[in-house]
Design an enzyme around this catalytic site. Structure first.
Site, PDB file in Angstrom:
ATOM      1  N   SER A   1       0.815  -1.213   0.000  1.00 32.86           N
ATOM      2  CA  SER A   1       0.000   0.000   0.000  1.00 32.86           C
ATOM      3  C   SER A   1       0.846   1.258   0.000  1.00 32.86           C
ATOM      4  O   SER A   1       0.307   2.360   0.017  1.00 32.86           O
ATOM      5  CB  SER A   1      -0.928   0.004   1.222  1.00 32.86           C
ATOM      6  OG  SER A   1      -0.182  -0.171   2.413  1.00 32.86           O
TER       7      SER A   1
ATOM      8  N   GLU B   1      -5.827  -0.051  -6.940  1.00 32.97           N
ATOM      9  CA  GLU B   1      -4.811   0.850  -7.477  1.00 32.97           C
ATOM     10  C   GLU B   1      -3.774   0.013  -8.205  1.00 32.97           C
ATOM     11  O   GLU B   1      -3.239  -0.936  -7.631  1.00 32.97           O
ATOM     12  CB  GLU B   1      -4.089   1.600  -6.342  1.00 32.97           C
ATOM     13  CG  GLU B   1      -4.807   2.789  -5.782  1.00 32.97           C
ATOM     14  CD  GLU B   1      -3.963   3.492  -4.725  1.00 32.97           C
ATOM     15  OE1 GLU B   1      -3.951   4.730  -4.719  1.00 32.97           O
ATOM     16  OE2 GLU B   1      -3.322   2.815  -3.894  1.00 32.97           O
TER      17      GLU B   1
ATOM     18  N   ASN C   1      -3.462   6.200   0.017  1.00 32.81           N
ATOM     19  CA  ASN C   1      -2.773   6.336   1.298  1.00 32.81           C
ATOM     20  C   ASN C   1      -1.981   7.639   1.399  1.00 32.81           C
ATOM     21  O   ASN C   1      -1.725   8.120   2.506  1.00 32.81           O
ATOM     22  CB  ASN C   1      -1.873   5.130   1.554  1.00 32.81           C
ATOM     23  CG  ASN C   1      -2.670   3.949   2.059  1.00 32.81           C
ATOM     24  OD1 ASN C   1      -3.660   4.120   2.757  1.00 32.81           O
ATOM     25  ND2 ASN C   1      -2.260   2.750   1.706  1.00 32.81           N
TER      26      ASN C   1
END
Length: 288
Positions: free
Chosen positions: A116, A149, A187
């Site tokens: 992430s 993503e 993020n």
């Protein structure tokens, strides 16, 4: 397609579930066979709830589970077309996994990381072929969240990107493309908000409940940032914030001291039974 998933925890099991649900055969591994089998058992439990709620038939649940095979080690991934790593957000662990599984992959197999925040170009150094390496970031809980993503490393080929995008769309997910920058899109925006909420809590700006309710209703979010941090895992949040801080050198990403303290105490959120909330009862209870 044969899909390998490395890591049978919450994220890996979710990726395995949606992949099998889309008709792919899934090989699921963890640090040992028992952990992989436990991951499949967790999927079975989740599917059982869907059957009880009449959102899925028992036949469809059985068929989905039948497409998931727990495996003991990385050698089992030899026939895989795509292998997705979903281990803990620690670069040294991920690089060791890529080096290990890379010894067994075919010359056409794609290796992907569910990281992430960690740069894909850097992780690709541990892959057998950086051209066949890509970031594919799912969101938790994977069966519910509709986004992936895709992060292309410097060496990622057009063919790899196209194949993985097709795979993601085949799961019924919306795809967004992010450049290989720390934190990518979501993020990069989310973690500073969570970190700032913990700063506000630690500095006594407001109570935990008021911070969560204020952000939930004032920002029209489904849950407050402190609750969300507990769901994600405070240790994961801290690792991502540290990646942002080290990757950019920007002091705005400095981790909140209270977040560091909670992780040091082992109070890392819902998965541990305690974070900023106590999750051991039927309803979460604030601990501060």
């Amino acid at each position: 397609m044969i899909v390998g998933v490395i890591g049978a925890g919450q994220m890996g099991a979710g990726i395995a579930q949606v992949s099998a649900g889309a008709g792919h055969d899934v090989l699921l591994s963890d640090i040992d066979l028992a952990r992989a089998e436990a991951g499949k058992a967790g999927i079975a439990k989740a599917l059982g709830r869907l059957v009880a709620e009449e959102k899925m038939t028992q036949g469809d649940a059985d068929a989905l589970l039948g497409r998931i095979t727990p495996v003991a080690d990385h050698s089992a991934f030899a026939p895989a077309d795509l292998v997705i790593e979903a281990a803990t957000e620690r670069e040294e662990i991920k690089r060791a996994i890529f080096a290990s599984v890379g010894q067994h992959l075919s010359a056409t197999a794609i290796l992907a990381s569910n990281t992430s925040s960690i740069p894909i170009t850097r992780l690709a150094q541990a892959a057998p072929d950086p051209a066949r390496f890509i970031g594919v970031h799912f969101f938790n809980p994977v069966p519910v969240m509709g986004l992936i993503e895709l992060i292309r490393g410097l060496a990622t080929s057009d063919d790899t990107l196209a194949k993985v995008e097709g795979f993601g769309r085949g799961l019924g997910k919306e795809i967004v493309h992010a450049n290989d920058a720390p934190g990518f899109i979501v993020n990069r925006v989310l973690m500073p908000m969570i970190n700032e909420a913990v700063f506000a809590l630690g500095e006594g700006v407001a109570t935990m409940q008021d911070i969560d309710v204020g952000c939930r209703l004032g920002l029209n979010h489904p849950m407050g940032p402190i609750t969300l941090a507990d769901f994600i895992g405070l240790d994961t949040c801290l690792e991502i914030i540290r990646v942002l801080y080290s990757g950019t050198g920007d002091p705005k990403f400095r981790p909140a001291p209270l977040l560091v303290q909670y992780v040091d105490a082992g109070w890392v959120g819902k998965k541990a039974g305690r974070g900023f909330y106590d999750w051991t009862g039927s309803e979460p209870v604030p601990t501060r």
